[in-house]
Design a protein around this motif. Structure first.
Motif, PDB file in Angstrom:
ATOM      1  N   MET A 142       5.472  -0.559   4.785  1.00 51.85           N
ATOM      2  CA  MET A 142       5.551  -1.619   4.191  1.00 51.85           C
ATOM      3  C   MET A 142       6.817  -1.531   3.123  1.00 51.85           C
ATOM      4  O   MET A 142       7.110  -0.640   2.600  1.00 51.85           O
ATOM      5  CB  MET A 142       4.328  -2.049   3.375  1.00 51.85           C
ATOM      6  N   SER A 175       6.664  -6.533   5.881  1.00 53.39           N
ATOM      7  CA  SER A 175       6.434  -7.199   4.611  1.00 53.39           C
ATOM      8  C   SER A 175       5.344  -8.470   4.850  1.00 53.39           C
ATOM      9  O   SER A 175       5.481  -9.015   5.876  1.00 53.39           O
ATOM     10  CB  SER A 175       7.647  -7.901   3.820  1.00 53.39           C
ATOM     11  N   LYS A 176       4.406  -8.454   3.919  1.00 51.09           N
ATOM     12  CA  LYS A 176       3.379  -9.406   4.066  1.00 51.09           C
ATOM     13  C   LYS A 176       3.499 -10.844   3.630  1.00 51.09           C
ATOM     14  O   LYS A 176       4.020 -11.048   2.637  1.00 51.09           O
ATOM     15  CB  LYS A 176       2.026  -8.773   3.439  1.00 51.09           C
ATOM     16  N   SER A 178       1.348 -13.690   4.658  1.00 56.47           N
ATOM     17  CA  SER A 178       0.176 -14.200   4.309  1.00 56.47           C
ATOM     18  C   SER A 178      -0.853 -13.208   5.141  1.00 56.47           C
ATOM     19  O   SER A 178      -0.457 -12.163   5.710  1.00 56.47           O
ATOM     20  CB  SER A 178      -0.104 -15.646   4.815  1.00 56.47           C
ATOM     21  N   GLU A 179      -2.253 -13.472   4.961  1.00 54.93           N
ATOM     22  CA  GLU A 179      -3.035 -12.705   5.713  1.00 54.93           C
ATOM     23  C   GLU A 179      -3.047 -12.752   7.202  1.00 54.93           C
ATOM     24  O   GLU A 179      -3.360 -11.912   7.903  1.00 54.93           O
ATOM     25  CB  GLU A 179      -4.764 -13.519   5.260  1.00 54.93           C
ATOM     26  N   PHE A 182       3.056 -11.356   9.264  1.00 53.36           N
ATOM     27  CA  PHE A 182       3.632 -10.297   8.426  1.00 53.36           C
ATOM     28  C   PHE A 182       5.111 -10.393   9.137  1.00 53.36           C
ATOM     29  O   PHE A 182       5.476 -10.758  10.246  1.00 53.36           O
ATOM     30  CB  PHE A 182       2.995  -9.106   8.766  1.00 53.36           C
ATOM     31  N   MET A 209      -1.716  -3.045  10.002  1.00 56.81           N
ATOM     32  CA  MET A 209      -2.109  -3.753   8.651  1.00 56.81           C
ATOM     33  C   MET A 209      -3.432  -3.998   8.547  1.00 56.81           C
ATOM     34  O   MET A 209      -4.330  -4.155   7.545  1.00 56.81           O
ATOM     35  CB  MET A 209      -1.578  -5.280   8.877  1.00 56.81           C
ATOM     36  N   GLU A 214      -4.891  -4.563   4.638  1.00 57.47           N
ATOM     37  CA  GLU A 214      -4.077  -5.706   4.331  1.00 57.47           C
ATOM     38  C   GLU A 214      -4.538  -6.989   4.873  1.00 57.47           C
ATOM     39  O   GLU A 214      -3.816  -8.072   4.474  1.00 57.47           O
ATOM     40  CB  GLU A 214      -2.539  -5.546   4.630  1.00 57.47           C
ATOM     41  N   THR A 215      -5.081  -7.023   6.160  1.00 65.24           N
ATOM     42  CA  THR A 215      -5.841  -8.016   6.562  1.00 65.24           C
ATOM     43  C   THR A 215      -7.092  -7.804   7.365  1.00 65.24           C
ATOM     44  O   THR A 215      -7.050  -6.894   7.815  1.00 65.24           O
ATOM     45  CB  THR A 215      -4.840  -9.116   7.542  1.00 65.24           C
ATOM     46  N   ILE A 220      -2.895 -11.887  14.804  1.00 63.27           N
ATOM     47  CA  ILE A 220      -1.717 -11.709  13.774  1.00 63.27           C
ATOM     48  C   ILE A 220      -0.355 -12.283  14.283  1.00 63.27           C
ATOM     49  O   ILE A 220      -0.176 -11.792  15.397  1.00 63.27           O
ATOM     50  CB  ILE A 220      -1.926 -10.512  13.214  1.00 63.27           C
TER      51      ILE A 220
END
Ligand SMILES: N[C@@H](CCC[C@H](N)C(=O)O)C(=O)O
Length: 257
Positions: A142, A175-176, A178-179, A182, A209, A214-215, A220
């Motif tokens: 990340m 990089s994130k 949103s839920e 990415f 992730m 992270e989610t 995704i």
């Protein structure tokens, strides 16, 4: 003798595609394959793919990186060869084909190619990154600001360093957003540069992730430099199963060389 080729791209990951059902192509000529993929002296591509006959499946996929060496699985290439098989009339909208990592199912639906990836059972979580094999080896790390990040410099350093060393790994920076979304930029082994998108790479990113929390989502969207891809999956005992990579695959042009 002139060689007929097709050029395909899947979210900007581009390939020279050759119908090798008649075994016309010399697979051992690494220099020739690297020449065909060269962006200044040849056609230009991140890799070269052969579509070949198979005894029990619809076709066989043979994948070479831009450096001319045969390599491990290419997810975007798997989606592009499915579109190519459809173009050649080898399949309609469904396929089963063999690649270096085993059998894959694929479907074409509303202009998108859905490619089933192998189950992933070994995931290594380290302090700075996650490592897994989604058909090809992937380091997932990340980074807060991808836009300013020097992917080529840091990707190469990680790819060449320990524990990957000579065999290397592909390196994904994430990089994130949103839920369910990415951003991803990938340094590809065998191209030895950043590519606009990597299918096995975004697959590894989606699973990583979810794995590190992270989610919670299992569908995704991965925003690459070449466009959006989607990855869906189910959690399994040791890892993930029923993994699908979804996105566009486009024929760009045909030529002879
Ligand atoms: N672009 C590919 C990955 C191709 C293989 C990789 N360069 C390697 O040698 O590991 C993809 O879409 O998955």
């Amino acid at each position: 003798m002139n060689l007929t080729f097709y050029k395909y791209q899947g979210t900007g990951n581009d390939f020279v595609m050759i119908d090798n059902r008649q075994q016309v192509f010399d697979k051992n000529n690494t220099k020739h394959i690297a020449f065909l993929c060269d962006r200044r002296f040849g056609i230009g591509a991140d890799g070269l793919i052969l579509l070949e006959n198979h005894d029990t499946c619809d076709f066989k996929m043979v994948y070479f990186n831009a450096d001319g060496n045969e390599s491990s699985m290419c997810g975007n290439g798997g989606r592009c060869i499915t579109a190519f098989a459809n173009f050649l009339g080898v399949i309609k909208n469904e396929a089963t084909f063999e690649a270096i990592d085993g059998l894959h199912k694929a479907t074409i639906d509303k202009g998108l190619v859905h490619l089933q990836m192998q189950d992933v059972n070994n995931i290594e979580q380290h302090k700075t990154h996650v490592f897994m094999d989604t058909g090809s080896p992937h380091h997932v790390q990340m980074e807060a600001d991808l836009s300013a990040f020097d992917v080529k410099f840091f990707g190469r350093k990680i790819r060449q360093g320990s524990p990957y060393n000579e065999k290397g790994s592909n390196v994904n920076f994430v990089s994130k957003i949103s839920e369910e979304k990415f951003g991803v930029r990938t340094y590809e082994r065998g191209v030895e540069d950043e590519t606009l998108s990597c299918g096995t790479g975004v697959t590894a990113v989606a699973l990583a992730m979810n794995y590190i929390g992270e989610t919670e989502k299992n569908l995704i969207t991965l925003q690459t430099e070449g466009g959006d891809l989607q990855v869906s999956f189910e959690k399994a005992d040791k890892g993930y199963q029923n993994i699908w990579l979804i996105g566009p695959a486009t024929q760009v042009f045909k030529g002879t060389i």
